[in-house]
Design a protein around this motif. Structure first.
Motif, mmCIF file in Angstrom:
data_model
loop_
_atom_site.group_PDB
_atom_site.id
_atom_site.type_symbol
_atom_site.label_atom_id
_atom_site.label_comp_id
_atom_site.label_asym_id
_atom_site.label_seq_id
_atom_site.Cartn_x
_atom_site.Cartn_y
_atom_site.Cartn_z
ATOM 1 N N PHE A 122 0.957 -1.287 0.009
ATOM 2 C CA PHE A 122 -0.127 -0.289 -0.128
ATOM 3 C C PHE A 122 0.934 1.515 -0.063
ATOM 4 C CE2 PHE A 122 -3.155 2.815 2.708
ATOM 5 C CZ PHE A 122 -3.881 3.495 1.492
ATOM 6 N N ALA A 123 0.594 1.709 -0.715
ATOM 7 C CA ALA A 123 1.724 3.103 -1.278
ATOM 8 C C ALA A 123 0.740 4.639 -1.097
ATOM 9 C CB ALA A 123 2.187 3.202 -2.879
ATOM 10 N N ALA A 124 1.141 5.358 0.536
ATOM 11 C CA ALA A 124 -0.066 6.210 0.040
ATOM 12 C C ALA A 124 0.478 7.531 1.236
ATOM 13 C CB ALA A 124 -1.294 5.667 1.774
ATOM 14 N N THR A 125 1.557 7.418 1.910
ATOM 15 C CA THR A 125 2.742 8.358 2.778
ATOM 16 C C THR A 125 3.469 8.168 1.626
ATOM 17 O OG1 THR A 125 2.031 7.086 4.556
ATOM 18 C CG2 THR A 125 4.110 8.279 4.493
ATOM 19 N N GLN A 128 6.083 14.476 2.601
ATOM 20 C CA GLN A 128 5.923 15.609 3.275
ATOM 21 C C GLN A 128 4.822 15.377 4.226
ATOM 22 O OE1 GLN A 128 4.665 14.943 0.547
ATOM 23 N NE2 GLN A 128 2.481 14.975 0.395
ATOM 24 N N GLY A 129 4.376 14.179 4.456
ATOM 25 C CA GLY A 129 3.467 13.782 5.027
ATOM 26 C C GLY A 129 2.505 12.081 5.410
ATOM 27 N N GLY A 130 2.330 11.687 6.182
ATOM 28 C CA GLY A 130 0.810 10.380 5.624
ATOM 29 C C GLY A 130 0.080 10.562 6.814
ATOM 30 N N ALA A 131 0.136 11.672 8.037
ATOM 31 C CA ALA A 131 -0.722 11.300 8.608
ATOM 32 C C ALA A 131 -2.166 11.694 8.300
ATOM 33 C CB ALA A 131 -0.559 12.463 9.923
ATOM 34 N N GLN A 132 -2.201 12.376 7.228
ATOM 35 C CA GLN A 132 -3.463 13.137 6.952
ATOM 36 C C GLN A 132 -3.469 12.940 5.632
ATOM 37 O OE1 GLN A 132 -5.158 15.179 8.165
ATOM 38 N NE2 GLN A 132 -4.720 14.581 10.105
ATOM 39 N N LEU A 133 -3.825 12.449 4.584
ATOM 40 C CA LEU A 133 -3.992 11.287 4.131
ATOM 41 C C LEU A 133 -4.667 12.345 2.804
ATOM 42 C CD1 LEU A 133 -4.690 7.825 3.265
ATOM 43 C CD2 LEU A 133 -3.070 8.549 3.020
ATOM 44 N N TYR A 155 7.788 4.929 3.466
ATOM 45 C CA TYR A 155 7.833 4.396 4.061
ATOM 46 C C TYR A 155 6.474 3.148 3.982
ATOM 47 C CZ TYR A 155 9.594 7.986 6.089
ATOM 48 O OH TYR A 155 10.308 9.327 6.672
ATOM 49 N N ILE A 156 6.858 3.171 2.364
ATOM 50 C CA ILE A 156 6.108 0.826 2.030
ATOM 51 C C ILE A 156 6.494 0.354 2.670
ATOM 52 C CG2 ILE A 156 4.878 0.713 0.580
ATOM 53 C CD1 ILE A 156 5.845 3.603 -0.988
ATOM 54 N N SER A 157 5.651 -0.695 3.628
ATOM 55 C CA SER A 157 5.796 -2.098 4.181
ATOM 56 C C SER A 157 5.636 -2.697 2.972
ATOM 57 C CB SER A 157 5.225 -2.483 5.012
ATOM 58 O OG SER A 157 4.509 -1.582 6.176
ATOM 59 N N ARG A 356 5.751 -0.563 18.842
ATOM 60 C CA ARG A 356 5.741 0.572 19.526
ATOM 61 C C ARG A 356 4.725 1.513 17.605
ATOM 62 N NH1 ARG A 356 4.442 4.635 19.491
ATOM 63 N NH2 ARG A 356 5.710 6.646 19.938
ATOM 64 N N ILE A 357 5.290 0.979 16.524
ATOM 65 C CA ILE A 357 5.082 1.287 15.795
ATOM 66 C C ILE A 357 3.693 1.237 15.464
ATOM 67 C CG2 ILE A 357 7.238 0.966 14.403
ATOM 68 C CD1 ILE A 357 6.621 -1.628 12.928
ATOM 69 N N ALA A 358 3.303 0.558 16.038
ATOM 70 C CA ALA A 358 1.500 -0.095 15.513
ATOM 71 C C ALA A 358 0.804 1.226 16.365
ATOM 72 C CB ALA A 358 0.726 -0.807 16.479
ATOM 73 N N VAL A 360 1.927 4.352 14.904
ATOM 74 C CA VAL A 360 1.804 4.677 13.909
ATOM 75 C C VAL A 360 1.109 4.591 12.789
ATOM 76 C CG1 VAL A 360 3.929 6.195 12.873
ATOM 77 C CG2 VAL A 360 3.867 6.532 14.838
ATOM 78 N N GLY A 361 1.839 3.380 11.750
ATOM 79 C CA GLY A 361 1.299 3.105 11.144
ATOM 80 C C GLY A 361 -0.302 2.072 11.450
ATOM 81 N N GLY A 362 -0.828 2.485 9.639
ATOM 82 C CA GLY A 362 -2.168 2.621 10.113
ATOM 83 C C GLY A 362 -3.477 3.667 10.187
ATOM 84 N N ASP A 365 -2.293 8.016 16.066
ATOM 85 C CA ASP A 365 -2.961 7.815 17.545
ATOM 86 C C ASP A 365 -3.362 9.767 17.491
ATOM 87 O OD1 ASP A 365 -1.601 5.441 18.709
ATOM 88 O OD2 ASP A 365 -0.127 6.675 20.783
ATOM 89 N N GLU A 366 -2.977 10.351 16.787
ATOM 90 C CA GLU A 366 -3.339 11.702 16.850
ATOM 91 C C GLU A 366 -4.769 11.629 15.739
ATOM 92 O OE1 GLU A 366 0.068 11.079 16.762
ATOM 93 O OE2 GLU A 366 0.403 11.672 18.802
ATOM 94 N N VAL A 367 -4.092 11.175 14.667
ATOM 95 C CA VAL A 367 -5.417 11.384 13.773
ATOM 96 C C VAL A 367 -6.478 10.194 14.324
ATOM 97 C CG1 VAL A 367 -5.442 10.268 11.696
ATOM 98 C CG2 VAL A 367 -4.185 11.604 11.777
ATOM 99 N N SER A 369 -7.282 9.648 17.517
ATOM 100 C CA SER A 369 -7.863 10.978 17.951
ATOM 101 C C SER A 369 -8.674 11.864 17.656
ATOM 102 C CB SER A 369 -7.218 11.106 19.365
ATOM 103 O OG SER A 369 -5.907 10.639 20.067
ATOM 104 N N ASP A 370 -8.255 11.805 16.497
ATOM 105 C CA ASP A 370 -9.481 13.312 16.016
ATOM 106 C C ASP A 370 -10.369 12.970 15.219
ATOM 107 O OD1 ASP A 370 -8.828 15.537 15.843
ATOM 108 O OD2 ASP A 370 -6.681 16.001 14.312
ATOM 109 N N MET A 371 -11.334 11.226 14.936
ATOM 110 C CA MET A 371 -11.469 10.517 15.126
ATOM 111 C C MET A 371 -12.722 10.456 15.628
ATOM 112 S SD MET A 371 -11.606 8.245 11.949
ATOM 113 C CE MET A 371 -13.401 6.826 11.077
#
Ligand SMILES: Cc1cc2nc3c(=O)[nH]c(=O)nc-3n(C[C@H](O)[C@H](O)[C@H](O)COP(=O)(O)OP(=O)(O)OC[C@H]3O[C@@H](n4cnc5c(N)ncnc54)[C@H](O)[C@@H]3O)c2cc1C
Length: 411
Positions: A122-125, A128-133, A155-157, A356-358, A360-362, A365-367, A369-371
């Protein structure tokens, strides 16, 4: 070992099928993957050959959801990188093709994916940033006979061993979330380059890399309708988030079982570590919280099967809570192991890095929380009305005995 996904006969058989398939690998394979920093494509092909992806999708996205979480939970116990790569293969690549594929080529690719001949990521990030798609800059320009895609993804797995990427790109000039579309990009296309990989602390057996695209693609590289890419990606991410919850809960369970075992077996100044009240209570609270998270997880799976839908706010809330609490439980477990928790002889330091990376990935936490906050911030006429009544009663009275209380808030 506690199985997270609620027991039923078909799931028990599927779990056995996963364990049987994993007998093809041993500790030396897992160590080799970690040293190589790649999950070999053949590992996914083997899982596919054993029918594991086909069985997950046989009854559709929702009815097969318990098989999906069973698969990820089980794989995570063997190798976290294999779990991540399988998650991308199943929930993003196969999920996108199954849901949005429309052409004969899509159907053929879906068959290849189920058989493990094609491996997807999956190539989204983006850099300049990945939190806000919604801020994605990769452009897809319509041409007479297809699309021209131009941009960089990060950061594509599992990009190092994948054959295809499910890629999110902007199909219009306006900086509008509604202009994103989902594409299938064969990684052997001229102008598609894997630039390299990032050295990472967590999940070391699965690469995370960068992809550059300046390439022409056929018309059916587009999945579904143009402009609905963010909607499609958000839906696929719900499945990925549930899968991440499965691996987090598996990680927490392992850490806690090990910590309790160590505390029972280790003696200091004549007594067992578990007899110290501070340790005992920490372990008890961790056990209680993990049971509660596991119950919530089971409820969401039951909802998905019953309603043929996913509850997005509840999934975000679960990943948010599980990410934080499981990390605390792993941290506690390391503490109970003392210096041993820091050595590679025990799996705790790896569990800590991998889990730990869970957060951030997918979905960070901040995104998330906003949801969840967007759910909390919905107007509720019943509550608003109750508060207005209470405000009217909230005045000084001549005597306390004459006080009124607003009627109970009832549904
Ligand atoms: C192991 C791993 C595997 C990954 N695999 C993939 C993959 O397969 N495919 C893929 O596309 N991506 C993948 N990612 C990338 C991941 O999705 C992003 O790292 C994540 O979305 C955050 O993007 P970023 O790193 O660019 O951080 P940024 O977007 O730069 O954000 C930095 C920080 O600011 C916060 N932030 C940003 N915007 C806001 C806001 N509006 N409000 C509040 N806080 C905000 C973020 O939450 C974060 O804490 C992976 C990441 C990791 C760690």
């Amino acid at each position: 070992m506690t199985d997270l996904t609620p027991p039923d006969a078909t799931l028990a058989a599927y779990r056995d099928q996963v364990r049987e398939a994993m007998k093809a690998f041993d500790a030396e394979d897992f160590a080799a993957w970690e040293a190589d920093r790649h999950i070999p494509r053949s590992a996914l092909t083997l899982l596919a050959g054993r029918g594991l992806f086909r069985a997950r999708w046989a009854d559709g996205a929702y009815l097969g959801i318990g098989r999906m979480t069973t698969l990820i939970e089980e794989l995570f116990r063997y190798d976290s990188g294999l779990a991540i790569a399988a998650m991308g293969q199943s929930e993003i690549f196969i999920g996108a093709l199954a849901r949005h594929g429309s052409s004969g080529a899509h159907a053929a690719l879906l068959e290849d994916a189920l058989a493990g001949r094609a491996v997807g990521c999956f190539a989204a990030t983006e850099p300049q940033g990945g939190a806000q798609l919604a801020g994605i800059r990769t452009r897809a320009t319509a041409e007479d006979d297809g699309w021209h895609l131009r941009g960089t993804k990060r950061y594509i797995s599992n990009i190092g061993r994948a054959t295809h990427a499910v890629l999110l790109a902007r199909t219009d000039k306006a900086e509008n979330a509604a202009d994103l579309s989902l594409f299938i990009v064969p990684l052997n296309t001229a102008g598609v380059t894997v630039d390299g990989f990032f050295d990472a602390a967590g999940v070391q057996s699965c690469d995370v890399g960068q992809l550059s695209v300046d390439a022409h693609l056929p018309a059916d590289a587009l999945l579904g309708s143009p402009g609905l890419g963010l909607l499609y990606a958000s839906h696929l991410l719900q499945f990925e988030r549930l899968a991440i919850c499965a691996l987090l809960l598996a990680g927490g369970e392992s850490a806690l079982e090990l910590a309790a075992g160590h505390a029972r077996g280790r003696h200091t100044d004549g007594g067992r570590v578990i007899d110290k009240q501070v340790i005992r209570h920490h372990l008890a609270t961790a056990r209680a919280d993990l049971w509660n998270l596991q119950s919530r997880f089971a409820e969401i799976l039951a909802f998905a099967r019953r309603e043929q839908a996913l509850p997005p706010h509840q999934i975000s809330a679960l990943k948010l809570s599980a990410g934080k609490r499981v990390l605390e439980i792993i941290d506690l477990s390391m503490q109970i192991f003392g210096a041993r928790g820091n050595t590679t002889a025990y799996p705790l330091e790896k569990l800590w890095r991998d889990c730990r990376i869970a957060r951030v990935g997918g979905g960070t936490d901040e995104v998330l929380s906003d949801m969840v906050a967007s759910f909390v911030d919905r107007p509720d006429r019943r509550v608003e009305q109750y508060l207005a009544e209470a405000r009217d009663l909230d005045v000084p009275l001549p005597s306390v005995a004459r006080g009124h209380r607003a009627t109970a808030l009832v549904r």
